[in-house]
Design an enzyme around this catalytic site. Structure first.
Site, short mmCIF file in Angstrom:
data_model
loop_
_atom_site.label_atom_id
_atom_site.label_comp_id
_atom_site.label_asym_id
_atom_site.label_seq_id
_atom_site.Cartn_x
_atom_site.Cartn_y
_atom_site.Cartn_z
N ALA A 16 -6.83 18.22 -19.19
CA ALA A 16 -7.96 19.14 -19.36
C ALA A 16 -7.87 20.29 -18.35
O ALA A 16 -6.80 20.87 -18.18
CB ALA A 16 -9.28 18.38 -19.28
N CYS A 17 -8.97 20.59 -17.68
CA CYS A 17 -9.00 21.76 -16.79
C CYS A 17 -8.00 21.67 -15.65
O CYS A 17 -7.64 22.68 -15.05
CB CYS A 17 -10.38 21.93 -16.19
N SER A 18 -7.57 20.46 -15.31
CA SER A 18 -6.63 20.31 -14.19
C SER A 18 -5.18 20.31 -14.64
O SER A 18 -4.28 20.07 -13.82
CB SER A 18 -6.94 19.02 -13.42
#
Ligand code: CO8
Length: 373
Positions: free
Chosen positions: A155-157
């Protein structure tokens, strides 16, 4: 053993912008249509009326003023509320690969490399277009790279987790030059009909060239001093879209098959996790948080970033210390911290220390400490 450097970055920005005013106008038109269509049920108390969104709320709560998207007419059509894309044949480049290639070309040019110099391609993002073949392999083929390629999703990471895989591959000798690509067509999995989150995301692609310092020739290089990753399970950001949906006979358009979150809980829980994560990594490297010239943070929320950096440096946070791209690009998931790094670093002198840090669904947090050579 050679040091490992980031020798170039690239940014692909989609052609269409949606301002908050445009977004709110179409959302409110959707709400009015919904409430008119369900007037009888609303009157009977069996359906809850929907409420209008507001530009003031969005800007105050998040700091977002606009976003870029691949296609806007479908998103802004109150009878549709998601983008309108054309299905492509198997012999055409897929959309995700196409924007990844655009960013990759720019990163390679910045690093003074060609596709032939690359022997590792990692496509790290939060929404993959298909199951297989990997988008990364399609990109590897399109740019003429050798070696190996794979997709990964945190995801965002995803970008910082991807950077660590690239650095480790170079350190252990399995690759010499790795491209980490973050194509994010978030508009395909954003819930444009949900007032709580309809303003959050934007589309973009970023790419980063990671290579051995002894092969790097670009005028600007950032040595990777270390990286640190962590995950902690949470349901507060979740999307249940997946390959088992068909067999579950579930509704493919149900609310849980697109992005959803408990935004306030995420805010409260992730700020201390991210601040402690960066502090402990810097501590292990013998660096004081105040010695870091720039924090290129994940771009989800302006106040969130200010709080994280304030916890670290104990002072009010300026854009000089924590650059903001969220106002223009919105949350671009994994690409956010890389856009910040790409657009706000050339002014720093040699020797400057910086931290690229992302956080989000999982929960996940990843940080990469770099020093300008
Ligand atoms: N307009 C007007 N009012 C609104 C709106 C709106 N659009 N939305 C909500 N409100 C109202 C609410 O109803 C509420 O009203 P009341 O007080 O009467 O109950 C009030 O405003 C406050 O609502 P919230 O508590 O929800 O508002 P917050 O101040 O918490 O702000 C934010 C909401 C902006 C979402 C904020 O909580 C936030 O940014 N949190 C952090 C979220 C975050 O960092 N998430 C990371 C997700 S990104 C990630 O991990 C990648 C996932 C993969 C990407 C997938 C792509 C699609």
């Amino acid at each position: 053993m050679s040091a490992v450097v980031i020798s170039g970055t690239g940014l692909y920005t989609p052609p269409h912008t949606i301002t908050n005013a445009e977004l709110v106008a179409s959302f409110n038109a959707y709400v009015d249509l919904f409430n008119a269509e369900h007037a009888a049920e609303i009157e009977a108390g069996t359906v809850q009326p929907l409420a209008h969104s507001s530009v003031e709320f969005i800007e105050k709560a998040s700091g977002i003023k606009s976003r870029y998207v691949m296609e806007k007419t479908g998103i802004l059509d109150p009878k549709r509320m998601y983008p309108r894309f054309q299905e492509r044949s198997d012999d055409q480049l897929s959309m995700l690969a196409e924007i990844g290639v655009e960013a990759a070309k720019k990163a390679l040019a910045a690093a003074g490399k060609t596709g032939a110099d690359v022997d590792g391609v990692i496509c790290a993002c939060s929404n993959l277009q298909r199951a297989y073949p990997a988008i990364a392999i399609e990109i590897q083929n399109a740019i003429g790279a050798g070696g190996y390629a794979f997709d990964m999703n945190v995801a965002c990471s995803a970008a910082t987790f991807g950077l660590e895989q690239a650095v480790n591959a170079i350190r252990n000798g399995s690759a010499k030059c790795v491209l980490v690509i973050n194509p994010e067509i978030t508009s395909g999995h954003q819930e444009w009909k949900d007032r709580d989150c309809h303003f959050i995301f934007g589309d973009v692609a970023t790419a980063t060239v990671v290579e051995r310092a002894d092969t790097a020739t670009s005028s600007e290089q950032w040595e990777v001093l270390g990286s640190k990753l962590a995950t902690l399970f949470s349901n507060n950001i979740r999307n249940n879209f997946g390959y088992l949906n068909r067999s579950e006979d579930s509704d493919p358009t149900a609310r849980d098959k697109t992005f959803r979150q408990e935004g306030r809980k995420v805010f409260k829980e992730v700020v201390p996790i991210a601040a402690a994560h960066i502090e402990s990594q810097l501590g292990a490297l013998g660096i004081a948080p105040t010695d870091v010239r720039r924090y290129w943070l994940h771009q989800a929320n302006l106040s969130m970033n200010q709080l994280i950096v304030k916890k670290l440096i104990g002072a009010e946070v300026t854009p000089e210390v924590a650059p903001l791209i969220l106002d223009e690009y919105a949350n671009t998931s994994s690409a956010g911290s890389i856009i910040a790094f790409h657009t706000a670093r050339t002014d720093l002198p040699a020797g400057s220390l910086g931290v690229i840090c992302s956080f989000g669904a999982g929960y996940s947090v990843g940080s990469v400490v770099v020093r300008k050579r």
